[in-house]
Design a protein around this motif. Sequence first.
Motif, PDB file in Angstrom:
ATOM      1  N   ASN A  10      54.445  12.288 -20.008  1.00  0.00           N
ATOM      2  CA  ASN A  10      52.966  11.180 -20.049  1.00  0.00           C
ATOM      3  C   ASN A  10      53.186  10.552 -19.295  1.00  0.00           C
ATOM      4  O   ASN A  10      52.248  10.128 -18.642  1.00  0.00           O
ATOM      5  N   GLN A  11      54.220   9.884 -18.535  1.00  0.00           N
ATOM      6  CA  GLN A  11      53.580   9.635 -17.889  1.00  0.00           C
ATOM      7  C   GLN A  11      54.555   9.634 -15.730  1.00  0.00           C
ATOM      8  O   GLN A  11      53.008   9.524 -15.309  1.00  0.00           O
ATOM      9  N   VAL A  12      54.057  10.942 -16.959  1.00  0.00           N
ATOM     10  CA  VAL A  12      54.309  11.511 -15.380  1.00  0.00           C
ATOM     11  C   VAL A  12      52.427  12.613 -14.988  1.00  0.00           C
ATOM     12  O   VAL A  12      52.932  12.607 -13.937  1.00  0.00           O
ATOM     13  N   LEU A  13      52.533  12.517 -15.928  1.00  0.00           N
ATOM     14  CA  LEU A  13      51.112  12.697 -16.236  1.00  0.00           C
ATOM     15  C   LEU A  13      50.225  11.869 -15.345  1.00  0.00           C
ATOM     16  O   LEU A  13      48.569  12.304 -14.964  1.00  0.00           O
ATOM     17  N   HIS A  55      51.392  10.234 -12.969  1.00  0.00           N
ATOM     18  CA  HIS A  55      51.603   9.650 -11.941  1.00  0.00           C
ATOM     19  C   HIS A  55      51.209  10.685 -11.322  1.00  0.00           C
ATOM     20  O   HIS A  55      50.297  10.514  -9.983  1.00  0.00           O
ATOM     21  N   TYR A  56      50.805  11.726 -11.457  1.00  0.00           N
ATOM     22  CA  TYR A  56      49.805  13.320 -10.846  1.00  0.00           C
ATOM     23  C   TYR A  56      49.299  13.968 -11.829  1.00  0.00           C
ATOM     24  O   TYR A  56      49.409  14.748 -12.712  1.00  0.00           O
ATOM     25  N   PRO A  57      47.852  13.349 -12.570  1.00  0.00           N
ATOM     26  CA  PRO A  57      47.318  13.124 -12.879  1.00  0.00           C
ATOM     27  C   PRO A  57      46.862  14.210 -12.027  1.00  0.00           C
ATOM     28  O   PRO A  57      46.206  15.471 -13.132  1.00  0.00           O
ATOM     29  N   LEU A  58      46.115  15.479 -11.254  1.00  0.00           N
ATOM     30  CA  LEU A  58      46.130  16.844 -10.855  1.00  0.00           C
ATOM     31  C   LEU A  58      46.654  17.794 -10.823  1.00  0.00           C
ATOM     32  O   LEU A  58      46.641  18.779 -11.377  1.00  0.00           O
ATOM     33  N   THR A  59      47.797  17.607 -11.041  1.00  0.00           N
ATOM     34  CA  THR A  59      48.915  18.643 -11.242  1.00  0.00           C
ATOM     35  C   THR A  59      49.983  18.941 -12.268  1.00  0.00           C
ATOM     36  O   THR A  59      50.347  20.579 -12.266  1.00  0.00           O
ATOM     37  N   TYR A  60      49.587  18.697 -13.749  1.00  0.00           N
ATOM     38  CA  TYR A  60      49.977  18.716 -14.620  1.00  0.00           C
ATOM     39  C   TYR A  60      48.580  18.691 -16.000  1.00  0.00           C
ATOM     40  O   TYR A  60      48.273  17.925 -15.975  1.00  0.00           O
ATOM     41  N   GLU A  61      48.881  19.555 -16.968  1.00  0.00           N
ATOM     42  CA  GLU A  61      47.965  19.364 -18.322  1.00  0.00           C
ATOM     43  C   GLU A  61      48.855  19.653 -19.379  1.00  0.00           C
ATOM     44  O   GLU A  61      49.316  20.871 -19.835  1.00  0.00           O
ATOM     45  N   VAL A  70      59.096  10.224 -11.399  1.00  0.00           N
ATOM     46  CA  VAL A  70      59.038  11.181  -9.454  1.00  0.00           C
ATOM     47  C   VAL A  70      60.395  12.299 -10.247  1.00  0.00           C
ATOM     48  O   VAL A  70      60.713  13.777  -8.977  1.00  0.00           O
ATOM     49  N   ALA A  71      61.614  11.391 -11.174  1.00  0.00           N
ATOM     50  CA  ALA A  71      63.191  12.770 -10.984  1.00  0.00           C
ATOM     51  C   ALA A  71      62.623  14.277 -11.859  1.00  0.00           C
ATOM     52  O   ALA A  71      62.565  14.817 -11.675  1.00  0.00           O
ATOM     53  N   MET A  72      61.707  13.434 -12.743  1.00  0.00           N
ATOM     54  CA  MET A  72      61.380  14.765 -13.626  1.00  0.00           C
ATOM     55  C   MET A  72      59.875  15.644 -13.101  1.00  0.00           C
ATOM     56  O   MET A  72      59.639  16.493 -13.437  1.00  0.00           O
ATOM     57  N   HIS A  73      58.926  14.502 -12.157  1.00  0.00           N
ATOM     58  CA  HIS A  73      58.577  15.708 -11.672  1.00  0.00           C
ATOM     59  C   HIS A  73      59.184  16.668 -10.575  1.00  0.00           C
ATOM     60  O   HIS A  73      59.200  17.588 -10.239  1.00  0.00           O
ATOM     61  N   PHE A  74      60.278  16.274 -10.011  1.00  0.00           N
ATOM     62  CA  PHE A  74      61.164  16.850  -9.264  1.00  0.00           C
ATOM     63  C   PHE A  74      61.162  18.279  -9.950  1.00  0.00           C
ATOM     64  O   PHE A  74      61.167  19.389  -9.613  1.00  0.00           O
ATOM     65  N   ALA A  75      61.892  18.023 -10.980  1.00  0.00           N
ATOM     66  CA  ALA A  75      62.685  18.867 -11.318  1.00  0.00           C
ATOM     67  C   ALA A  75      61.808  19.724 -11.629  1.00  0.00           C
ATOM     68  O   ALA A  75      62.395  21.152 -12.445  1.00  0.00           O
ATOM     69  N   LEU A  76      60.511  19.136 -12.706  1.00  0.00           N
ATOM     70  CA  LEU A  76      59.527  20.236 -12.781  1.00  0.00           C
ATOM     71  C   LEU A  76      58.955  21.450 -12.099  1.00  0.00           C
ATOM     72  O   LEU A  76      59.081  22.437 -12.123  1.00  0.00           O
ATOM     73  N   GLN A  77      59.051  20.839 -11.130  1.00  0.00           N
ATOM     74  CA  GLN A  77      58.047  21.820  -9.612  1.00  0.00           C
ATOM     75  C   GLN A  77      59.327  22.402  -9.137  1.00  0.00           C
ATOM     76  O   GLN A  77      58.493  24.089  -8.840  1.00  0.00           O
ATOM     77  N   GLN A  78      60.868  21.654  -9.199  1.00  0.00           N
ATOM     78  CA  GLN A  78      61.692  22.990  -8.991  1.00  0.00           C
ATOM     79  C   GLN A  78      61.972  24.278  -9.428  1.00  0.00           C
ATOM     80  O   GLN A  78      61.635  25.726  -9.966  1.00  0.00           O
ATOM     81  N   ARG A  79      61.476  23.643 -11.279  1.00  0.00           N
ATOM     82  CA  ARG A  79      61.781  24.488 -12.618  1.00  0.00           C
ATOM     83  C   ARG A  79      60.777  25.903 -12.106  1.00  0.00           C
ATOM     84  O   ARG A  79      60.465  27.524 -12.394  1.00  0.00           O
ATOM     85  N   PHE A  80      59.578  25.579 -11.716  1.00  0.00           N
ATOM     86  CA  PHE A  80      58.182  26.833 -11.608  1.00  0.00           C
ATOM     87  C   PHE A  80      58.051  26.975 -10.677  1.00  0.00           C
ATOM     88  O   PHE A  80      58.068  28.591 -10.642  1.00  0.00           O
ATOM     89  N   ALA A  81      58.429  26.303  -9.855  1.00  0.00           N
ATOM     90  CA  ALA A  81      58.808  27.186  -8.204  1.00  0.00           C
ATOM     91  C   ALA A  81      59.485  28.704  -8.447  1.00  0.00           C
ATOM     92  O   ALA A  81      59.616  29.290  -7.585  1.00  0.00           O
ATOM     93  N   ASP A  82      61.338  27.842  -8.671  1.00  0.00           N
ATOM     94  CA  ASP A  82      62.172  29.274  -9.195  1.00  0.00           C
ATOM     95  C   ASP A  82      61.471  30.157 -10.510  1.00  0.00           C
ATOM     96  O   ASP A  82      61.735  31.470  -9.465  1.00  0.00           O
ATOM     97  N   GLN A  83      60.358  30.105 -11.046  1.00  0.00           N
ATOM     98  CA  GLN A  83      60.372  31.114 -11.987  1.00  0.00           C
ATOM     99  C   GLN A  83      59.429  31.416 -11.184  1.00  0.00           C
ATOM    100  O   GLN A  83      59.573  32.681 -11.191  1.00  0.00           O
ATOM    101  N   PRO A 137      63.320   5.082 -21.374  1.00  0.00           N
ATOM    102  CA  PRO A 137      62.337   4.308 -21.000  1.00  0.00           C
ATOM    103  C   PRO A 137      62.365   4.234 -19.127  1.00  0.00           C
ATOM    104  O   PRO A 137      61.019   4.386 -18.502  1.00  0.00           O
ATOM    105  N   PHE A 138      63.367   4.355 -18.865  1.00  0.00           N
ATOM    106  CA  PHE A 138      63.560   3.755 -17.026  1.00  0.00           C
ATOM    107  C   PHE A 138      63.702   5.193 -16.258  1.00  0.00           C
ATOM    108  O   PHE A 138      63.997   5.182 -14.948  1.00  0.00           O
ATOM    109  N   LEU A 139      63.862   6.398 -16.962  1.00  0.00           N
ATOM    110  CA  LEU A 139      63.765   7.077 -15.859  1.00  0.00           C
ATOM    111  C   LEU A 139      62.623   7.698 -14.868  1.00  0.00           C
ATOM    112  O   LEU A 139      61.235   7.733 -15.461  1.00  0.00           O
ATOM    113  N   PRO A 140      62.915   7.736 -13.682  1.00  0.00           N
ATOM    114  CA  PRO A 140      62.154   7.496 -12.836  1.00  0.00           C
ATOM    115  C   PRO A 140      60.563   8.974 -12.855  1.00  0.00           C
ATOM    116  O   PRO A 140      61.557   9.832 -12.824  1.00  0.00           O
TER     117      PRO A 140
END
Length: 308
Positions: A265-268, A270-276, A209-222, A204-207
């Motif tokens: 859901n925490q990422v959503l 923190h970054y409401p305009l980025t994911y759905e 931003v760490a997930m956001h970073f991973a997701l953005q890198q994943r999307f960018a790499d693809q 539950p304490f996974l920041p």
Amino acid sequence: MKLNKNKTTFGRHETFPLRYGWLTKGVEVVGKYRDIFHEREHENAMTKLGIGRNMVNALYYWLQVTGLVKFEGGVGEVSELGKALLGNDGDPYLEDEATLWIVHWLIASNAELATGFFWFFNHYSAPRFRDKDALQSLEDFVEQELGIKRAHTTLKSDLSTLLRMYSPVASRGGEDHLDSPLASLQLVDTEEGYGYSSLRTLRPFLPPVAMHFALQQRFADQVGQQGNKQEAAIPVRELLYGGTGWAAPGAVFRLTEEGLMTCLNQVLEHYPLTYELRDTAGLNQLYRLTPPQQPKDVLSNYYKGKAV
């Protein structure tokens, strides 16, 4: 980056796990002396970095794996990612726990330069194991899945270094292990009388931003690999288990399904305009609503206190 059986790397860390201060020192010194890691300059590197020759080679490797320094012909240049993560405006002293999670992602998602680490966190699913059993699984993966041959000693070195780098029990790994920053993430543990464990939990304490970073890198790499074809969604199951050659954040961060959904859901939030998150015809997928950010921009916004 995606797993490519023609581009793999094992055992180049000289059996030295990543230590506290190494990445920061490496980024700092390369910023001043770009040829510090050139073969002819190893004596100079030992003096300026304050470490032995084999450790210099190991640090050279870890700087490449994390992408914090780019090398060409032994001459280095601190990357934009390196500046954003460990520069003056980042977190050079690793005081923010999110920094360690991001460093872990950078290593465990690098299928080309840290293939053994990529395998362990994205393919090896045994919650409890002995090192000999894990080694056998790694050898089977290399031979059967990658279709290549690697020396038993090389693969054993890779697995041993990984376990010492992530296991929180210093006495098992000896002096080399005492300063391993990623052990604090508790992704690998030792179990008396058995061996090791690497359990999926809620975390539950996974920041976020760490997930956001991973997701953005994943999307960018693809997007980068597919050229103009921009894939706007990834199935949640793929984020949890992988299986497509890409690193899976849920696996890399050792999350259960509930843990992944909670983090998403925490990422959503923190970054409401980025994911759905959408459930279409029974398929739960994560959609990106904006073009993927560069990893350096994710970090710059975070360390500046901006969540956009």
